[in-house]
Design a protein around this motif. Structure first.
Motif, PDB file in Angstrom:
ATOM      1  N   ALA A 114       8.540  42.895 -86.122  1.00 44.78           N
ATOM      2  CA  ALA A 114       7.480  43.907 -86.051  1.00 44.78           C
ATOM      3  C   ALA A 114       7.832  44.865 -84.932  1.00 44.78           C
ATOM      4  O   ALA A 114       8.352  44.475 -83.894  1.00 44.78           O
ATOM      5  CB  ALA A 114       6.122  43.254 -85.783  1.00 44.78           C
ATOM      6  N   SER A 115       7.544  46.139 -85.147  1.00 38.09           N
ATOM      7  CA  SER A 115       7.848  47.159 -84.143  1.00 38.09           C
ATOM      8  C   SER A 115       6.575  47.563 -83.411  1.00 38.09           C
ATOM      9  O   SER A 115       5.462  47.312 -83.870  1.00 38.09           O
ATOM     10  CB  SER A 115       8.487  48.378 -84.800  1.00 38.09           C
ATOM     11  N   ASP A 116       6.776  48.204 -82.252  1.00 37.05           N
ATOM     12  CA  ASP A 116       5.628  48.659 -81.484  1.00 37.05           C
ATOM     13  C   ASP A 116       6.102  49.697 -80.466  1.00 37.05           C
ATOM     14  O   ASP A 116       7.297  49.780 -80.151  1.00 37.05           O
ATOM     15  CB  ASP A 116       4.948  47.497 -80.753  1.00 37.05           C
ATOM     16  N   LEU A 117       5.152  50.476 -79.981  1.00 32.32           N
ATOM     17  CA  LEU A 117       5.394  51.434 -78.910  1.00 32.32           C
ATOM     18  C   LEU A 117       4.630  50.948 -77.686  1.00 32.32           C
ATOM     19  O   LEU A 117       3.406  50.773 -77.746  1.00 32.32           O
ATOM     20  CB  LEU A 117       4.929  52.829 -79.317  1.00 32.32           C
ATOM     21  N   LEU A 118       5.351  50.708 -76.594  1.00 29.41           N
ATOM     22  CA  LEU A 118       4.766  50.132 -75.393  1.00 29.41           C
ATOM     23  C   LEU A 118       4.720  51.171 -74.283  1.00 29.41           C
ATOM     24  O   LEU A 118       5.615  52.023 -74.171  1.00 29.41           O
ATOM     25  CB  LEU A 118       5.587  48.931 -74.894  1.00 29.41           C
ATOM     26  N   TYR A 119       3.673  51.072 -73.454  1.00 27.52           N
ATOM     27  CA  TYR A 119       3.556  51.901 -72.258  1.00 27.52           C
ATOM     28  C   TYR A 119       3.429  50.984 -71.046  1.00 27.52           C
ATOM     29  O   TYR A 119       2.674  50.009 -71.069  1.00 27.52           O
ATOM     30  CB  TYR A 119       2.336  52.819 -72.354  1.00 27.52           C
ATOM     31  N   HIS A 120       4.213  51.304 -70.018  1.00 29.96           N
ATOM     32  CA  HIS A 120       4.179  50.544 -68.773  1.00 29.96           C
ATOM     33  C   HIS A 120       3.796  51.458 -67.621  1.00 29.96           C
ATOM     34  O   HIS A 120       4.232  52.603 -67.548  1.00 29.96           O
ATOM     35  CB  HIS A 120       5.561  49.953 -68.451  1.00 29.96           C
ATOM     36  N   LEU A 121       3.031  50.909 -66.678  1.00 35.25           N
ATOM     37  CA  LEU A 121       2.774  51.556 -65.406  1.00 35.25           C
ATOM     38  C   LEU A 121       3.091  50.524 -64.324  1.00 35.25           C
ATOM     39  O   LEU A 121       2.476  49.460 -64.274  1.00 35.25           O
ATOM     40  CB  LEU A 121       1.324  52.019 -65.296  1.00 35.25           C
ATOM     41  N   ARG A 122       4.066  50.865 -63.478  1.00 37.07           N
ATOM     42  CA  ARG A 122       4.579  49.877 -62.521  1.00 37.07           C
ATOM     43  C   ARG A 122       4.614  50.456 -61.100  1.00 37.07           C
ATOM     44  O   ARG A 122       5.570  51.115 -60.706  1.00 37.07           O
ATOM     45  CB  ARG A 122       5.981  49.435 -62.930  1.00 37.07           C
ATOM     46  N   PRO A 123       3.579  50.233 -60.301  1.00 32.93           N
ATOM     47  CA  PRO A 123       3.638  50.601 -58.880  1.00 32.93           C
ATOM     48  C   PRO A 123       4.419  49.540 -58.094  1.00 32.93           C
ATOM     49  O   PRO A 123       4.303  48.340 -58.367  1.00 32.93           O
ATOM     50  CB  PRO A 123       2.171  50.636 -58.471  1.00 32.93           C
ATOM     51  N   GLU A 124       5.199  49.995 -57.132  1.00 33.14           N
ATOM     52  CA  GLU A 124       6.007  49.095 -56.311  1.00 33.14           C
ATOM     53  C   GLU A 124       6.018  49.595 -54.870  1.00 33.14           C
ATOM     54  O   GLU A 124       5.781  50.777 -54.614  1.00 33.14           O
ATOM     55  CB  GLU A 124       7.447  49.024 -56.812  1.00 33.14           C
ATOM     56  N   PHE A 125       6.347  48.690 -53.945  1.00 37.70           N
ATOM     57  CA  PHE A 125       6.547  49.105 -52.564  1.00 37.70           C
ATOM     58  C   PHE A 125       7.598  48.205 -51.913  1.00 37.70           C
ATOM     59  O   PHE A 125       7.810  47.061 -52.321  1.00 37.70           O
ATOM     60  CB  PHE A 125       5.249  49.052 -51.753  1.00 37.70           C
ATOM     61  N   LEU A 126       8.258  48.754 -50.921  1.00 35.02           N
ATOM     62  CA  LEU A 126       9.208  48.011 -50.093  1.00 35.02           C
ATOM     63  C   LEU A 126       8.918  48.351 -48.643  1.00 35.02           C
ATOM     64  O   LEU A 126       8.832  49.526 -48.274  1.00 35.02           O
ATOM     65  CB  LEU A 126      10.646  48.392 -50.440  1.00 35.02           C
ATOM     66  N   LEU A 127       8.735  47.326 -47.813  1.00 38.50           N
ATOM     67  CA  LEU A 127       8.541  47.484 -46.378  1.00 38.50           C
ATOM     68  C   LEU A 127       9.759  46.945 -45.655  1.00 38.50           C
ATOM     69  O   LEU A 127      10.128  45.778 -45.826  1.00 38.50           O
ATOM     70  CB  LEU A 127       7.283  46.742 -45.915  1.00 38.50           C
ATOM     71  N   ARG A 128      10.407  47.788 -44.861  1.00 45.42           N
ATOM     72  CA  ARG A 128      11.573  47.385 -44.075  1.00 45.42           C
ATOM     73  C   ARG A 128      11.187  47.389 -42.602  1.00 45.42           C
ATOM     74  O   ARG A 128      10.660  48.369 -42.088  1.00 45.42           O
ATOM     75  CB  ARG A 128      12.732  48.363 -44.289  1.00 45.42           C
ATOM     76  N   SER A 129      11.510  46.326 -41.917  1.00 42.33           N
ATOM     77  CA  SER A 129      11.149  46.215 -40.511  1.00 42.33           C
ATOM     78  C   SER A 129      12.024  47.106 -39.637  1.00 42.33           C
ATOM     79  O   SER A 129      13.131  47.500 -40.038  1.00 42.33           O
ATOM     80  CB  SER A 129      11.310  44.763 -40.051  1.00 42.33           C
ATOM     81  N   PRO A 130      11.556  47.442 -38.438  1.00 44.86           N
ATOM     82  CA  PRO A 130      12.441  48.093 -37.470  1.00 44.86           C
ATOM     83  C   PRO A 130      13.606  47.163 -37.130  1.00 44.86           C
ATOM     84  O   PRO A 130      13.524  45.936 -37.294  1.00 44.86           O
ATOM     85  CB  PRO A 130      11.539  48.314 -36.247  1.00 44.86           C
ATOM     86  N   GLU A 131      14.712  47.734 -36.655  1.00 51.14           N
ATOM     87  CA  GLU A 131      15.858  46.917 -36.315  1.00 51.14           C
ATOM     88  C   GLU A 131      15.555  46.098 -35.066  1.00 51.14           C
ATOM     89  O   GLU A 131      14.884  46.541 -34.149  1.00 51.14           O
ATOM     90  CB  GLU A 131      17.087  47.801 -36.089  1.00 51.14           C
ATOM     91  N   GLY A 132      16.081  44.875 -35.048  1.00 50.46           N
ATOM     92  CA  GLY A 132      15.867  43.980 -33.930  1.00 50.46           C
ATOM     93  C   GLY A 132      16.435  42.611 -34.238  1.00 50.46           C
ATOM     94  O   GLY A 132      16.964  42.361 -35.330  1.00 50.46           O
ATOM     95  N   MET A 133      16.341  41.687 -33.292  1.00 50.76           N
ATOM     96  CA  MET A 133      16.827  40.330 -33.517  1.00 50.76           C
ATOM     97  C   MET A 133      16.013  39.636 -34.607  1.00 50.76           C
ATOM     98  O   MET A 133      16.495  38.731 -35.272  1.00 50.76           O
ATOM     99  CB  MET A 133      16.756  39.524 -32.219  1.00 50.76           C
ATOM    100  N   PHE A 134      14.770  40.065 -34.775  1.00 47.99           N
ATOM    101  CA  PHE A 134      13.931  39.566 -35.855  1.00 47.99           C
ATOM    102  C   PHE A 134      13.742  40.694 -36.863  1.00 47.99           C
ATOM    103  O   PHE A 134      13.287  41.785 -36.513  1.00 47.99           O
ATOM    104  CB  PHE A 134      12.576  39.104 -35.327  1.00 47.99           C
TER     105      PHE A 134
END
Length: 455
Positions: A114-134
């Motif tokens: 069976a065929s179909d037409l799909l719609y996606h909505l995909r919010p994303e985020f990436l958080l990168r820390s400041p540079e450091g030992m941690f």
């Protein structure tokens, strides 16, 4: 059904070699955390929501190498790159992708296509820390899916991962990888005792993972100890009127591993990697102990070829004697070749075992031996236009049933980086499964167009 995941460790340099920059460490950390959500880091050209990726893991970079070629998909001019939002916790990179996908066989079935037409909505985020030992990264996404012809299949998914890396006492590192995922299975991933057919709704599965790794380096040696836990839950479903009890795969898994690396140079290292895996199912029928031993190398040759390759033995021993013991030579390779500045070739291969809900007699279930090989070529026509071609081949051999499947995939995509805030992707994918048992073969075509808005 799913195969056991394995995460990639971050490379640490021995004494006497230049340490990787903290920027490099958090890039690698971000990739490792992402692999927890996906099983492998997919080629980004294939990340069009709604079309299951031909997953090509990024080659493990030897961070001590101090540069070298950068893959076509890994670079973009500053004027075409997102700038993100600087915050106290770190740099936040948000994006939203809208996708339209035409699928000519949504049930991955030869019995009831069976065929179909799909719609996606995909919010994303990436958080990168400041540079450091941690350092740390946090990634999250949601995926809202609408089926126009089969609205009961519409669904929502989400996932989050957190990776943290702490360096201390100069020669020590401790890394934590945490991930949670709530998703719906695509019928192409079913492992069933009956041929794929119509389903009233896509079954839910959830995964929770935590891995801890402690590393110590001295001279040319690096020693790593890893421990991990994973919880997996699967919802039951009905396929073509036949109830499928996928909840038999609900399980807890514990893993411990030891690895020793020896640095031949700042570009090449040899390693021995051993892993012990205990899987305990809620129904106790498929409880097992697995052991894997690998020898391999992380390498970079003339700055043109880099990657990881290993081989060894994988074995799984089941508590129930009538299931028995399964053992096989195993392998894993993940290699990139940079023949020119505008062409990147990548290849990936793996072997693993997985449990299934397929009855195999005497109250047991079939175990599947999975071998996959995939390759991709990325070509940069201009900094704004990138073309991708990918192929994949996998074999699935089911114990005690005589069933053997082979899956072939091929994909083409075209990426247009319109500016720093908008990226268009068009993609075509062809999938074909052949089986020696009637009803399990199928062909499937998917065509997608996506717009990614990023900042």
């Amino acid at each position: 059904m799913r195969a056991d995941d394995c995460a990639t460790a971050i490379v640490a340099a021995p004494k006497g070699y230049r340490l990787p920059s903290l920027h490099t460490l958090w890039v690698l950390l971000a990739g490792t955390a992402a692999s927890l959500l996906t099983g492998a880091i997919p080629a980004r050209a294939q990340l069009v929501p709604g079309i299951p990726a031909i997953t090509i893991g990024q080659p493990r970079i030897n961070a001590e190498g101090g540069g070298g070629p950068v893959g076509v998909l890994d670079r973009a001019p500053r004027e075409l790159s997102p700038i993100g939002v600087e915050t106290v916790p770190g740099l936040v990179l948000p994006n939203v992708t809208g996708t339209m996908v035409y699928d000519d066989n949504i049930f991955a079935s030869s019995v009831a296509p069976a065929s179909d037409l799909l719609y996606h909505l995909r919010p994303e985020f990436l958080l990168r820390s400041p540079e450091g030992m941690f350092s740390y990264t946090v990634q999250g996404y949601a995926d809202l899916v609408k089926f126009t012809e089969h609205p009961a299949l519409s669904n929502g998914n989400l996932g989050v991962s957190i990776g943290m890396l702490q360096e201390f006492l100069r020669d020590w590192q401790i890394e934590s990888q945490t991930a949670a995922k709530y998703d719906h299975q695509d019928p192409s991933g079913f492992a069933l005792p009956v041929p794929n057919s119509t389903v009233g709704s896509l079954p839910i599965y959830t995964i929770l993972q935590e891995n801890l790794t402690l590393r110590y380096r001295t001279g040319r040696f690096r020693f790593s100890t890893t421990g991990g836990y994973e919880r997996e839950d699967f919802a039951n479903t009905v396929v073509g009127g036949t109830p499928i009890k996928e909840s038999v795969l609900d399980a807890n898994a514990w893993q411990v591993g030891e690895r020793v690396d020896y640095y031949l140079s700042h570009l090449t290292q040899l390693f021995i990697d051993t892993t012990l895996l205990r899987r305990e199912y809620d129904n106790r029928l498929l409880n097992s102990v697995g052991a894997t031993a690998l020898v391999g190398a992380v390498f970079e040759w003339r700055r043109l070829i880099r990657g990881t390759a290993s081989f060894g033995w994988r074995e799984r021993v089941y508590d129930m004697r009538n299931i028995g013991t399964f053992g096989s030579p195993t392998f894993a390779f993940n290699v990139a070749w940079f023949p020119t500045e505008v062409l990147t070739l990548t290849a990936l291969g793996t072997q693993d075992f997985a449990d299934t809900p397929i009855p195999a007699g005497s109250g047991t279930s079939a175990v599947v031996d999975i071998r996959n090989m995939e390759a991709e070529a990325d070509y940069e026509f201009t900094p704004q236009w990138i073309g991708t071609a990918s192929v994949g081949y996998g074999t699935y051999d089911y114990s005690a049933t005589g069933r053997a499947d082979a899956v072939k995939t091929a994909g083409l995509s075209l990426i247009y980086r319109m500016n720093s805030n908008m990226v268009w992707t068009a993609l075509y994918k062809l999938s074909s499964r052949g089986s020696n048992q009637p009803g399990f073969s199928y062909e499937r075509q998917q065509i997608g167009l996506a717009l990614k808005v990023q900042y």
